[in-house]
Design a protein around this motif. Structure first.
Motif, PDB file in Angstrom:
ATOM      1  N   ASP A  49     -39.428-108.355 -16.403  1.00 14.96           N
ATOM      2  CA  ASP A  49     -38.036-108.676 -16.031  1.00 14.96           C
ATOM      3  C   ASP A  49     -37.926-110.052 -15.387  1.00 14.96           C
ATOM      4  N   PHE A  50     -38.885-110.357 -14.514  1.00 19.80           N
ATOM      5  CA  PHE A  50     -38.861-111.653 -13.828  1.00 19.80           C
ATOM      6  C   PHE A  50     -38.997-112.797 -14.835  1.00 19.80           C
ATOM      7  N   GLY A  51     -40.013-112.668 -15.704  1.00 15.89           N
ATOM      8  CA  GLY A  51     -40.253-113.708 -16.706  1.00 15.89           C
ATOM      9  C   GLY A  51     -39.086-113.857 -17.665  1.00 15.89           C
ATOM     10  N   LYS A  52     -38.496-112.735 -18.028  1.00 17.29           N
ATOM     11  CA  LYS A  52     -37.383-112.772 -18.975  1.00 17.29           C
ATOM     12  C   LYS A  52     -36.166-113.476 -18.348  1.00 17.29           C
ATOM     13  N   ALA A  53     -35.881-113.153 -17.095  1.00 18.58           N
ATOM     14  CA  ALA A  53     -34.730-113.770 -16.425  1.00 18.58           C
ATOM     15  C   ALA A  53     -34.908-115.284 -16.343  1.00 18.58           C
ATOM     16  N   LEU A  54     -36.128-115.716 -15.998  1.00 22.21           N
ATOM     17  CA  LEU A  54     -36.387-117.154 -15.884  1.00 22.21           C
ATOM     18  C   LEU A  54     -36.361-117.834 -17.243  1.00 22.21           C
ATOM     19  N   SER A  55     -36.923-117.153 -18.258  1.00 21.88           N
ATOM     20  CA  SER A  55     -36.881-117.726 -19.612  1.00 21.88           C
ATOM     21  C   SER A  55     -35.443-117.834 -20.085  1.00 21.88           C
ATOM     22  N   ASP A  56     -34.634-116.825 -19.772  1.00 19.08           N
ATOM     23  CA  ASP A  56     -33.225-116.852 -20.193  1.00 19.08           C
ATOM     24  C   ASP A  56     -32.502-118.092 -19.661  1.00 19.08           C
ATOM     25  N   ILE A  57     -32.690-118.399 -18.385  1.00 18.13           N
ATOM     26  CA  ILE A  57     -31.954-119.554 -17.834  1.00 18.13           C
ATOM     27  C   ILE A  57     -32.537-120.856 -18.404  1.00 18.13           C
ATOM     28  N   HIS A  58     -33.856-120.881 -18.609  1.00 12.82           N
ATOM     29  CA  HIS A  58     -34.471-122.087 -19.172  1.00 12.82           C
ATOM     30  C   HIS A  58     -34.000-122.324 -20.612  1.00 12.82           C
ATOM     31  N   GLN A  59     -33.961-121.258 -21.422  1.00 13.43           N
ATOM     32  CA  GLN A  59     -33.478-121.401 -22.805  1.00 13.43           C
ATOM     33  C   GLN A  59     -32.005-121.817 -22.804  1.00 13.43           C
ATOM     34  N   SER A  60     -31.224-121.281 -21.876  1.00 10.66           N
ATOM     35  CA  SER A  60     -29.800-121.641 -21.785  1.00 10.66           C
ATOM     36  C   SER A  60     -29.658-123.128 -21.475  1.00 10.66           C
ATOM     37  N   ALA A  61     -30.471-123.610 -20.542  1.00  5.99           N
ATOM     38  CA  ALA A  61     -30.406-125.028 -20.161  1.00  5.99           C
ATOM     39  C   ALA A  61     -30.782-125.912 -21.342  1.00  5.99           C
ATOM     40  N   LYS A  62     -31.826-125.512 -22.074  1.00  9.46           N
ATOM     41  CA  LYS A  62     -32.235-126.310 -23.244  1.00  9.46           C
ATOM     42  C   LYS A  62     -31.133-126.324 -24.299  1.00  9.46           C
ATOM     43  N   GLN A  63     -30.471-125.187 -24.452  1.00 10.46           N
ATOM     44  CA  GLN A  63     -29.374-125.123 -25.424  1.00 10.46           C
ATOM     45  C   GLN A  63     -28.229-126.062 -25.014  1.00 10.46           C
ATOM     46  N   VAL A  64     -27.938-126.098 -23.718  1.00  6.08           N
ATOM     47  CA  VAL A  64     -26.870-126.988 -23.235  1.00  6.08           C
ATOM     48  C   VAL A  64     -27.217-128.445 -23.550  1.00  6.08           C
ATOM     49  N   ILE A  65     -28.489-128.817 -23.333  1.00  2.00           N
ATOM     50  CA  ILE A  65     -28.918-130.195 -23.618  1.00  2.00           C
ATOM     51  C   ILE A  65     -28.786-130.491 -25.121  1.00  2.00           C
ATOM     52  N   THR A  66     -29.231-129.546 -25.941  1.00  5.72           N
ATOM     53  CA  THR A  66     -29.126-129.735 -27.398  1.00  5.72           C
ATOM     54  C   THR A  66     -27.661-129.865 -27.810  1.00  5.72           C
TER      55      THR A  66
END
Ligand code: HEC
Length: 241
Positions: A92-109
């Motif tokens: 759960d911890f890793g997934k939550a952190l990956s979710d925000i990181h993937q979201s941030a990368k998507q915003v940059i793209t």
């Protein structure tokens, strides 16, 4: 020890402990909330470090891609929390952190066309606008809500709810750097709420400083803040499972 260092120590300790699965309900959500706020702070810092490049009117393609962002935010987050955002576990911890990181990368793209437009200085892409977009994209893949808020909000999507308003008032008069963590309910559901105050630094004064009412580069009225003033907070809501 400053609160910031305590937070980092807490995050690192929690990450280690989390690896051997011995956190109780509530504690797990607290570790997620703390680490995700640290991520947003790291991400905002990366945008701030690239602001000059992003605002450079003489350059079209800035080369500030999601891959470049990832390299920089990985370093920043590693420094703050000793956690490698590119190597999160599947819990759960890793997934939550990956979710925000993937979201941030998507915003940059998604922002490439906006960032790379030539002949324009301020393009509406600054740490606060970026943070708000990350929160919006995150909501599509996660039930965790993260936002930036202020009693004197510029963007209506940053408007505080009643809970945040009360805490922002408390932060205004209270001890500096105090954070707030509480298990409560939102719409009848058990959640953990965590708020971290954000203060005005020198680098903010161009836009949020004096003279009050003058236009800043983004076309907003300056609020007349002084260095060290409370500007607002980062607020996160994590459902307790
Ligand atoms: C280039 C101008 C600029 C600078 C420099 C700047 N800001 Fe802002 N700030 C803005 C704009 C524009 C918004 C509204 C963002 C949006 O539209 O989502 C904003 C919004 C915010 C918000 C969200 C609440 C709101 O008003 O909607 C916070 C918190 C904030 N800024 C903090 C800071 C801090 C802290 C710094 C310095 C570390 C800083 N800002 C530097 C332009 C700036």
């Amino acid at each position: 020890m400053s609160v910031r260092f305590k937070t980092i120590a807490l995050v690192s300790a929690v990450v280690t402990i989390f690896g051997v699965q011995c956190l109780s309900a509530g504690e797990k959500e607290e570790s997620i909330a703390t680490a995700m706020v640290e991520y947003l702070i790291s991400a905002r810092a990366v945008i701030a470090q690239n602001q000059k490049l992003i605002n450079d009117a003489s350059q079209g393609d800035k080369g500030f891609t999601a891959a470049v962002y990832e390299q920089q935010v990985r370093k920043e987050f590693l420094n703050r929390t000793s956690t490698d955002i590119t190597k999160m576990a599947a819990d759960d911890f890793g997934k939550a952190l990956s979710d925000i990181h993937q979201s941030a990368k998507q915003v940059i793209t998604d922002a490439q066309a906006q960032i790379n437009v030539p002949g324009k200085d301020f393009k509406g892409f600054n740490p606060a606008a970026f943070g708000a977009r990350v929160g919006a994209v995150l909501q599509k893949r996660s039930d965790i809500q993260i936002k930036q808020t202020s009693l004197h909000f510029r963007a209506t999507y940053n408007k505080p709810d009643d809970y945040e308003t009360a805490l922002l008032k408390k932060f205004t008069t209270g001890t500096k750097d105090q954070t707030h963590t509480e298990e409560t309910t939102v719409n009848g559901k058990k959640v953990l709420r965590y708020l971290v105050p954000v203060y005005i630094a020198k680098s903010c004064l161009n836009c949020h400083g004096d003279p009050i009412g003058a236009m800043d580069i983004s076309g907003h009225k300056k609020e007349g803040y002084k260095e060290g003033d409370l500007r607002g907070a980062i607020s996160i809501i994590v459902p307790v499972k």
